[in-house]
Design an enzyme around this catalytic site. Structure first.
Site, PDB file in Angstrom:
ATOM      1  N   HIS A  19       0.846  -1.207   0.000  1.00 18.99           N
ATOM      2  CA  HIS A  19       0.000   0.000   0.000  1.00 18.99           C
ATOM      3  C   HIS A  19       0.879   1.255   0.000  1.00 18.99           C
ATOM      4  O   HIS A  19       0.606   2.220  -0.717  1.00 18.99           O
ATOM      5  CB  HIS A  19      -0.873   0.066   1.259  1.00 18.99           C
ATOM      6  CG  HIS A  19      -1.881  -1.041   1.403  1.00 18.99           C
ATOM      7  ND1 HIS A  19      -1.984  -1.830   2.524  1.00 18.99           N
ATOM      8  CD2 HIS A  19      -2.853  -1.485   0.555  1.00 18.99           C
ATOM      9  CE1 HIS A  19      -2.973  -2.693   2.384  1.00 18.99           C
ATOM     10  NE2 HIS A  19      -3.512  -2.514   1.197  1.00 18.99           N
ATOM     11  N   LYS A  43     -15.964  -7.028   6.631  1.00 22.36           N
ATOM     12  CA  LYS A  43     -14.688  -7.664   6.945  1.00 22.36           C
ATOM     13  C   LYS A  43     -14.486  -7.610   8.452  1.00 22.36           C
ATOM     14  O   LYS A  43     -14.716  -6.575   9.077  1.00 22.36           O
ATOM     15  CB  LYS A  43     -13.541  -6.922   6.247  1.00 22.36           C
ATOM     16  CG  LYS A  43     -13.334  -7.310   4.801  1.00 22.36           C
ATOM     17  CD  LYS A  43     -12.024  -6.737   4.262  1.00 22.36           C
ATOM     18  CE  LYS A  43     -11.762  -7.210   2.839  1.00 22.36           C
ATOM     19  NZ  LYS A  43     -10.512  -6.637   2.293  1.00 22.36           N
ATOM     20  N   ARG A  92      -2.320  -5.878  -8.265  1.00 25.54           N
ATOM     21  CA  ARG A  92      -1.192  -6.755  -7.914  1.00 25.54           C
ATOM     22  C   ARG A  92      -0.975  -7.850  -8.947  1.00 25.54           C
ATOM     23  O   ARG A  92       0.133  -8.191  -9.276  1.00 25.54           O
ATOM     24  CB  ARG A  92      -1.430  -7.390  -6.540  1.00 25.54           C
ATOM     25  CG  ARG A  92      -1.338  -6.403  -5.402  1.00 25.54           C
ATOM     26  CD  ARG A  92      -1.905  -6.969  -4.155  1.00 25.54           C
ATOM     27  NE  ARG A  92      -3.314  -7.295  -4.340  1.00 25.54           N
ATOM     28  CZ  ARG A  92      -4.059  -7.916  -3.459  1.00 25.54           C
ATOM     29  NH1 ARG A  92      -3.527  -8.315  -2.320  1.00 25.54           N
ATOM     30  NH2 ARG A  92      -5.327  -8.153  -3.695  1.00 25.54           N
ATOM     31  N   SER A 130      -3.020  -7.778   3.317  1.00 29.18           N
ATOM     32  CA  SER A 130      -3.103  -7.567   4.764  1.00 29.18           C
ATOM     33  C   SER A 130      -3.383  -8.897   5.469  1.00 29.18           C
ATOM     34  O   SER A 130      -2.877  -9.137   6.569  1.00 29.18           O
ATOM     35  CB  SER A 130      -4.205  -6.554   5.081  1.00 29.18           C
ATOM     36  OG  SER A 130      -3.886  -5.317   4.509  1.00 29.18           O
TER      37      SER A 130
HETATM   38  N1  COA Z   1      -0.307  -3.989  -1.701  1.00 24.00           N
HETATM   39  C1  COA Z   1      -0.622  -4.908  -0.802  1.00 24.00           C
HETATM   40  N2  COA Z   1      -1.874  -5.343  -0.587  1.00 24.00           N
HETATM   41  C2  COA Z   1      -2.835  -4.798  -1.325  1.00 24.00           C
HETATM   42  C3  COA Z   1      -2.568  -3.836  -2.300  1.00 24.00           C
HETATM   43  C4  COA Z   1      -1.236  -3.428  -2.482  1.00 24.00           C
HETATM   44  N3  COA Z   1      -0.903  -2.519  -3.385  1.00 24.00           N
HETATM   45  N4  COA Z   1      -3.735  -3.486  -2.873  1.00 24.00           N
HETATM   46  C5  COA Z   1      -4.679  -4.216  -2.290  1.00 24.00           C
HETATM   47  N5  COA Z   1      -4.140  -5.009  -1.361  1.00 24.00           N
HETATM   48  C6  COA Z   1      -4.833  -6.004  -0.544  1.00 24.00           C
HETATM   49  C7  COA Z   1      -5.387  -5.473   0.713  1.00 24.00           C
HETATM   50  O1  COA Z   1      -4.462  -5.598   1.751  1.00 24.00           O
HETATM   51  C8  COA Z   1      -6.589  -6.345   0.923  1.00 24.00           C
HETATM   52  O2  COA Z   1      -6.166  -7.538   1.535  1.00 24.00           O
HETATM   53  P1  COA Z   1      -7.114  -8.342   2.526  1.00 24.00           P
HETATM   54  O3  COA Z   1      -8.297  -8.779   1.727  1.00 24.00           O
HETATM   55  O4  COA Z   1      -6.231  -9.442   2.960  1.00 24.00           O
HETATM   56  O5  COA Z   1      -7.484  -7.394   3.626  1.00 24.00           O
HETATM   57  C9  COA Z   1      -7.059  -6.682  -0.473  1.00 24.00           C
HETATM   58  O6  COA Z   1      -5.952  -6.434  -1.286  1.00 24.00           O
HETATM   59  C10 COA Z   1      -8.158  -5.819  -1.044  1.00 24.00           C
HETATM   60  O7  COA Z   1      -8.495  -4.870  -0.137  1.00 24.00           O
HETATM   61  P2  COA Z   1      -8.592  -3.324  -0.297  1.00 24.00           P
HETATM   62  O8  COA Z   1      -7.704  -2.744  -1.325  1.00 24.00           O
HETATM   63  O9  COA Z   1      -8.469  -2.768   1.070  1.00 24.00           O
HETATM   64  O10 COA Z   1      -9.983  -3.219  -0.875  1.00 24.00           O
HETATM   65  P3  COA Z   1     -11.299  -3.731  -0.237  1.00 24.00           P
HETATM   66  O11 COA Z   1     -11.794  -4.765  -1.175  1.00 24.00           O
HETATM   67  O12 COA Z   1     -11.207  -4.074   1.184  1.00 24.00           O
HETATM   68  O13 COA Z   1     -12.149  -2.394  -0.329  1.00 24.00           O
HETATM   69  C11 COA Z   1     -13.087  -0.471  -1.417  1.00 24.00           C
HETATM   70  C12 COA Z   1     -12.365  -1.797  -1.544  1.00 24.00           C
HETATM   71  C13 COA Z   1     -12.920   0.169  -0.069  1.00 24.00           C
HETATM   72  C14 COA Z   1     -12.481   0.427  -2.452  1.00 24.00           C
HETATM   73  C15 COA Z   1     -14.575  -0.743  -1.760  1.00 24.00           C
HETATM   74  O14 COA Z   1     -15.061  -1.795  -0.963  1.00 24.00           O
HETATM   75  C16 COA Z   1     -15.444   0.471  -1.553  1.00 24.00           C
HETATM   76  O15 COA Z   1     -15.319   1.443  -2.254  1.00 24.00           O
HETATM   77  N6  COA Z   1     -16.340   0.414  -0.572  1.00 24.00           N
HETATM   78  C17 COA Z   1     -17.231   1.504  -0.215  1.00 24.00           C
HETATM   79  C18 COA Z   1     -18.666   1.173  -0.551  1.00 24.00           C
HETATM   80  C19 COA Z   1     -18.896   1.346  -2.011  1.00 24.00           C
HETATM   81  O16 COA Z   1     -18.844   2.426  -2.570  1.00 24.00           O
HETATM   82  N7  COA Z   1     -19.211   0.219  -2.679  1.00 24.00           N
HETATM   83  C20 COA Z   1     -19.480   0.200  -4.064  1.00 24.00           C
HETATM   84  C21 COA Z   1     -18.245   0.008  -4.857  1.00 24.00           C
HETATM   85  S1  COA Z   1     -18.732  -0.331  -6.514  1.00 24.00           S
END
Ligand code: COA
Length: 160
Positions: A19, A43, A92, A130
């Site tokens: 990140h 989550k 990724r 994560s």
């Molecule tokens: N390096 C390391 N890990 C990464 C990464 C990077 N560059 N990019 C993503 N990840 C990992 C995260 O650690 C996470 O791991 P985990 O599942 O083990 O916790 C996973 O990839 C994806 O998580 P994250 O990037 O945090 O996204 P998310 O899926 O949890 O959330 C949001 C995505 C917040 C953007 C989305 O849910 C959102 O916008 N929610 C708000 C409600 C909304 O508007 N919904 C409609 C969307 S269409």
């Protein structure tokens, strides 16, 4: 001229070096980058929203145009509130693509003024998540290559 404000949303439970790599690189491309931590009830988070934000503030404190915030709204509504037009996401691997395409398309439909910018995650961290970090920390594995020192310390606080 209006400020180019971008939002990097995610769960950040906790922030990893992957990140942080995206944050450093994205901060150079925009006037302001808001790292927005989702209070995601779907989550089962290890760190509270406040703890996740605090860790992010500690590790981005040296970046003057980076702000850390929390949100619990639809992302596009939060962006309107922040006057931001760009969503930053890290890719990724190919496996991220389908989910990201779905989200970007839905967000675009909800607000056509919002653009999603994808950045390739540094290959060093392409396997990192994560969850992997938490799993390692839970079994007292070495996480020092994957998270900043402040996060490693916080993980020790959680798992002893
Ligand atoms: N390096 C390391 N890990 C990464 C990464 C990077 N560059 N990019 C993503 N990840 C990992 C995260 O650690 C996470 O791991 P985990 O599942 O083990 O916790 C996973 O990839 C994806 O998580 P994250 O990037 O945090 O996204 P998310 O899926 O949890 O959330 C949001 C995505 C917040 C953007 C989305 O849910 C959102 O916008 N929610 C708000 C409600 C909304 O508007 N919904 C409609 C969307 S269409």
């Amino acid at each position: 001229m209006s400020l180019r404000i971008a939002v990097y949303p995610g769960s950040f439970d906790p922030v990893t070096c992957g990140h942080l790599d995206i944050i450093h690189r994205a901060a150079k491309q925009f006037d302001k980058l808001i790292v927005a931590v989702l209070n995601n009830t779907a989550k089962n988070a290890l760190f509270t929203l406040e703890e996740r934000q605090q860790l992010l503030r500690q590790v981005t404190g040296h970046l003057p145009n980076v702000e850390v915030d929390g949100f619990r709204d639809l992302l596009v509504n939060y962006m309107t509130h922040k006057k931001a037009h760009v969503i930053v996401r890290g890719l990724r691997a190919v496996s991220d693509f389908e989910y990201e395409l779905q989200m970007a398309s839905a967000n675009q439909k909800l607000n056509p003024d919002v653009e999603t910018f994808f950045m390739m995650t540094n290959p060093k961290y392409s396997y990192l998540s994560s969850s992997i970090v938490k799993e390692l920390a839970k079994f007292h594995g070495d996480v020092s290559d994957f998270v900043p020192d402040e996060v490693a310390e916080a993980l020790r606080g959680k798992f002893g």
